[in-house]
Design a protein around this motif. Structure first.
Motif, short mmCIF file in Angstrom:
data_model
loop_
_atom_site.label_atom_id
_atom_site.label_comp_id
_atom_site.label_asym_id
_atom_site.label_seq_id
_atom_site.Cartn_x
_atom_site.Cartn_y
_atom_site.Cartn_z
N VAL A 1 44.18 -85.85 -17.24
CA VAL A 1 43.09 -85.45 -16.35
C VAL A 1 43.46 -84.18 -15.59
CG1 VAL A 1 42.29 -87.84 -16.06
CG2 VAL A 1 43.91 -86.86 -14.41
N ASP A 2 42.44 -83.47 -15.14
CA ASP A 2 42.60 -82.29 -14.31
C ASP A 2 41.98 -82.56 -12.94
OD1 ASP A 2 43.58 -81.00 -16.60
OD2 ASP A 2 41.56 -80.30 -17.14
N THR A 3 42.59 -82.04 -11.91
CA THR A 3 42.04 -82.15 -10.55
C THR A 3 41.72 -80.75 -10.03
OG1 THR A 3 43.24 -84.20 -10.07
CG2 THR A 3 42.46 -82.92 -8.19
N TRP A 4 40.51 -80.61 -9.51
CA TRP A 4 40.00 -79.33 -9.02
C TRP A 4 39.64 -79.46 -7.55
CZ3 TRP A 4 39.55 -75.28 -12.61
CH2 TRP A 4 39.68 -75.66 -13.96
N THR A 5 39.66 -78.35 -6.84
CA THR A 5 39.26 -78.35 -5.44
C THR A 5 38.49 -77.08 -5.13
OG1 THR A 5 40.05 -78.62 -3.16
CG2 THR A 5 41.36 -77.22 -4.60
N GLY A 6 37.77 -77.10 -4.01
CA GLY A 6 37.01 -75.93 -3.60
C GLY A 6 36.09 -76.25 -2.46
N GLN A 7 35.18 -75.33 -2.18
CA GLN A 7 34.20 -75.49 -1.13
C GLN A 7 32.81 -75.30 -1.69
OE1 GLN A 7 35.65 -72.62 1.88
NE2 GLN A 7 35.80 -74.35 3.28
N LEU A 8 31.87 -76.15 -1.24
CA LEU A 8 30.47 -76.01 -1.61
C LEU A 8 29.81 -74.98 -0.71
CD1 LEU A 8 29.62 -79.76 -2.21
CD2 LEU A 8 30.03 -78.00 -3.93
N PRO A 9 28.57 -74.57 -1.02
CA PRO A 9 27.90 -73.55 -0.20
C PRO A 9 27.80 -73.88 1.28
CG PRO A 9 26.74 -73.82 -2.27
CD PRO A 9 27.80 -74.88 -2.24
N ASP A 10 27.80 -75.18 1.62
CA ASP A 10 27.75 -75.55 3.03
C ASP A 10 29.14 -75.64 3.66
OD1 ASP A 10 28.73 -77.78 1.82
OD2 ASP A 10 27.18 -79.15 2.52
N ASN A 11 30.16 -75.11 2.93
CA ASN A 11 31.57 -75.08 3.38
C ASN A 11 32.25 -76.44 3.35
OD1 ASN A 11 31.63 -72.26 3.89
ND2 ASN A 11 30.61 -72.59 5.86
N ALA A 12 31.59 -77.45 2.78
CA ALA A 12 32.21 -78.76 2.66
C ALA A 12 33.29 -78.73 1.57
CB ALA A 12 31.16 -79.82 2.33
N ARG A 13 34.42 -79.36 1.84
CA ARG A 13 35.50 -79.42 0.87
C ARG A 13 35.24 -80.52 -0.16
NH1 ARG A 13 38.65 -75.22 0.51
NH2 ARG A 13 40.09 -76.59 -0.61
N TYR A 14 35.75 -80.33 -1.37
CA TYR A 14 35.62 -81.35 -2.40
C TYR A 14 36.88 -81.39 -3.27
CZ TYR A 14 34.53 -77.47 -5.59
OH TYR A 14 34.59 -76.30 -6.32
N LEU A 15 37.08 -82.55 -3.88
CA LEU A 15 38.12 -82.74 -4.90
C LEU A 15 37.44 -83.40 -6.11
CD1 LEU A 15 41.07 -84.23 -2.80
CD2 LEU A 15 41.03 -81.98 -3.89
#
Length: 208
Positions: free
Chosen positions: A130-144
């Motif tokens: 599996v791969d794990t990714w991270t970033g921010q959505l347009p509303d600046n909310a973090r995600y994994l």
């Protein structure tokens, strides 16, 4: 009380030697669980996803603020309509759907955190890469996002919100395809359903 669990997006990825964000299969079905950091909500749902027709069906049960609920929602993005379906009472409610359809995909600007094997790498068939990714959505909310390296199949997503803290969704029993496509069409008794207040799906939950 009505609790509508709505995923802002299903997120998945695929890769090769150097994993890159990509789009998942256009037709998927399976099951998922969803829980919140503040422990106000836990839910189990069966889902059907059709990117070709831009349709999603969620059949849910769970607990919100220590009260149990069941819910059945059919989202038709091309028509801009969502149906709340009650098979037991043979009733249906129709609401305007205020959202664009987003295919199941890792955002193109996501950053790869790394790869891992779920299960064991000691023998064939004992684990999955599996791969794990991270970033921010347009509303600046973090995600994994954790997804299978091959197939773009979602494993889990985590999304941070103000009202609930981290919302964690775990996917399982995923199948490419939909065994009963008719489940993505409104039942006959929904034909005469009247429009009620619209639904804004830029928030995860709409509660009454």
């Amino acid at each position: 009380m009505r609790v509508i669990i709505v995923l802002l997006t299903f997120l998945a990825a695929c890769g090769a030697k150097n994993p890159e964000p990509c789009t998942s299969p256009a037709l998927l079905s399976g099951q998922l669980t969803l829980s919140t950091q503040n422990e106000q909500l836990w839910a189990f749902a069966r889902y059907m996803y059709d990117a070709l027709g831009q349709r999603i069906r969620l059949q849910e049960m769970g607990f919100y603020q220590n009260k149990s609920f069941t819910y059945d929602a059919l989202l038709l993005y091309r028509e801009g309509v969502m149906y709340e379906i009650n098979q037991q009472d043979v009733t249906c409610k129709k609401r305007a759907l205020r959202a664009d359809f987003h295919p199941m995909a890792v955002p193109r600007n996501a950053s790869l955190m790394g790869q891992a094997v779920l299960g064991s790498s000691s023998g064939p068939g004992q684990g999955v890469l599996v791969d794990t990714w991270t970033g921010q959505l347009p509303d600046n909310a973090r995600y994994l996002i954790t997804v299978t390296e091959f197939g773009c199949i979602p494993i889990s997503t985590s999304y941070k919100t103000k009202p609930f803290g981290w919302i964690v969704t775990s996917f399982f029993n995923n199948v490419i395809g939909i065994s009963d496509p008719n489940q993505l069409n409104p039942p006959a008794f929904c034909q005469d359903a009247l429009h009620e207040e619209p639904v804004d799906f830029f928030s995860l939950f709409h509660m009454k």
